[in-house]
Structure formats: structure tokens, C-alpha cells
Write an enzyme that holds these catalytic residues in place. Structure first.
Site, short mmCIF file in Angstrom:
data_model
loop_
_atom_site.label_atom_id
_atom_site.label_comp_id
_atom_site.label_asym_id
_atom_site.label_seq_id
_atom_site.Cartn_x
_atom_site.Cartn_y
_atom_site.Cartn_z
N HIS A 1 51.24 -7.75 28.40
CA HIS A 1 52.08 -8.79 29.01
C HIS A 1 52.18 -10.02 28.09
O HIS A 1 53.28 -10.52 27.82
CB HIS A 1 51.50 -9.19 30.37
CG HIS A 1 52.22 -10.32 31.04
ND1 HIS A 1 52.91 -10.19 32.22
CD2 HIS A 1 52.35 -11.63 30.68
CE1 HIS A 1 53.45 -11.35 32.55
NE2 HIS A 1 53.12 -12.25 31.64
N GLU A 2 51.03 -10.49 27.61
CA GLU A 2 51.05 -11.72 26.79
C GLU A 2 51.77 -11.49 25.47
O GLU A 2 52.54 -12.35 25.02
CB GLU A 2 49.62 -12.23 26.55
CG GLU A 2 48.88 -12.67 27.80
CD GLU A 2 49.67 -13.60 28.70
OE1 GLU A 2 50.49 -14.39 28.19
OE2 GLU A 2 49.49 -13.53 29.93
N CYS B 1 53.65 -14.15 36.39
CA CYS B 1 53.77 -14.85 35.12
C CYS B 1 53.96 -16.33 35.41
O CYS B 1 54.71 -16.69 36.33
CB CYS B 1 54.97 -14.31 34.34
SG CYS B 1 55.21 -15.11 32.73
N HIS C 1 55.49 -11.71 25.37
CA HIS C 1 56.07 -13.06 25.26
C HIS C 1 56.42 -13.40 23.81
O HIS C 1 57.33 -14.20 23.56
CB HIS C 1 55.09 -14.11 25.79
CG HIS C 1 55.07 -14.25 27.28
ND1 HIS C 1 56.15 -14.70 28.01
CD2 HIS C 1 54.09 -14.01 28.20
CE1 HIS C 1 55.83 -14.74 29.30
NE2 HIS C 1 54.59 -14.31 29.45
NI NI Z 1 53.65 -14.29 31.30
#
Ligand code: NI
Length: 186
Positions: free
Chosen positions: A151-152, A109, A155
Site C-alpha cells: 500500500h505505502e 488511507c 503511493h
Molecule cells: Ni495510503
């Protein structure tokens, strides 16, 4: 626009839930996406989320633009074995796992530079949302594409991948785990 400084783990904004975008096709939204794209490209990211550059909105971008003369699949130097993921702007996303199958895979990341960890993600994923013009996006994906989206979009809910690592023995420095590979610093 500009390459922005990426917030690193520890910054409170990375732990906040981001706000939904209310207005599409606005100058401010286009400027944000240009900044995200410039920053992702500069850092060879597989994707980036708006909170990582300090903007708490539900906007992520990921993937790679196809090049003109392409047999050559565009390859991200940070993830050279990954299947190509099409360049996507995804706003106000909703994610739904398809089936319960999970797959372990290495993640890094831009907000956790120099490190990698093994994270379980759903193998098959349905995701939907909008692009910057308000056009709907609706896709069924698998594997690395599904991993990047999970994953994104994490966030946007204040979740960083180390929080999803099952065994912390699977978390460490990239150049220690992969000493013989020319992997970038972050
Ligand atoms: Ni990330």
C-alpha cells in the site's frame, strides 16, 4: 518536527511517480522523516508515504515502535486485529512478490479519510531498500506486513488503494461498513 496536512485523493501530486532519494543522512531527509512520523502518529496511520505530505520523494514509513514494557504488542487503533509491524523507514524501495498468492483485505488511507475498501495484495513479499542512513534493508514478509508495504509503496508510483479495488461494492464509508465499532474517522 511537525504534523503536516495530508493531501487527499484528488490532489495531482498523489498521482505522480516520486523521485528517488539521492543523498542519505542529510538534514533535509531527517526532517522529512520526523514530519512523516509526527503525522502518522497524530493520525494513527499504519504507514505514510512522503507524497501524502506533499513531498515527491521515494520515502515511506510504517509500523510501530516497540514500547519499553512490552508484552503488550503495540496496537494501532485503526487496525486492532493486525499483527504488529516493526517501525521501518524505507527509502527507494524495490518490491518483488514471492509466489502468486493473493489475499483480500480491508484497507484505508489517510488520503481517503472515512472510507474502507477490500483490496487484493500479494500474500508473500520480498522488499528491499535503505533506511535514512543509507543502511540496506532486505526482508521477506507476509500478511499484514506485506499489505502495508504494498500500500505505502504504491503511493510512490501514484497509485491509491481505491484504484486496486476489484469490486466497487467493496468500497464505502467506514462507519457504514462497521457501525458497531469504534473506528476513527480516517
Ligand atoms: Ni495510503
Amino acid at each position: 518536527m511537525a504534523v503536516k496536512q495530508v493531501l487527499r485523493m484528488g490532489a495531482p501530486l498523489l498521482l505522480q511517480a516520486a523521485q528517488a532519494v539521492q543523498q542519505f543522512d542529510s538534514p533535509g531527509l531527517h526532517a522529512l522523516i520526523a514530519d512523516l512520523e509526527d503525522t502518522m502518529l497524530a493520525m494513527n496511520g499504519a504507514g505514510i508515504a512522503a507524497p501524502q505530505i506533499g513531498v515527491s520523494l521515494r520515502v515511506v514509513i510504517f509500523g510501530q515502535k516497540a514500547t519499553a514494557d512490552d508484552d503488550a504488542t503495540p496496537i494501532n487503533p485503526r487496525y486492532p486485529d493486525a499483527d504488529a509491524v516493526p517501525y521501518t523507514v524505507l527509502i527507494n524501495p524495490t518490491l518483488r512478490p514471492v509466489g502468486a498468492e493473493l489475499e483480500d483485505g480491508w484497507e484505508g488511507c489517510l488520503s481517503v479519510p472515512g472510507m474502507r475498501g477490500i483490496v487484493p495484495r500479494f500474500t508473500h513479499l520480498h522488499y528491499a531498500g535503505f533506511d535514512q542512513y543509507g543502511q540496506p534493508i532486505d526482508r521477506l514478509v507476509s500478511g499484514f506486513h506485506a499489505r502495508v508495504v504494498q500500500h505505502e509503496c504504491d503511493h510512490l508510483d501514484g497509485v491509491l488503494y481505491p484504484m486496486r479495488i476489484v469490486n466497487l461494492k467493496d468500497f464505502g464509508y467506514t462507519d457504514v461498513f462497521f457501525p458497531n465499532q469504534d473506528v476513527q474517522d480516517d
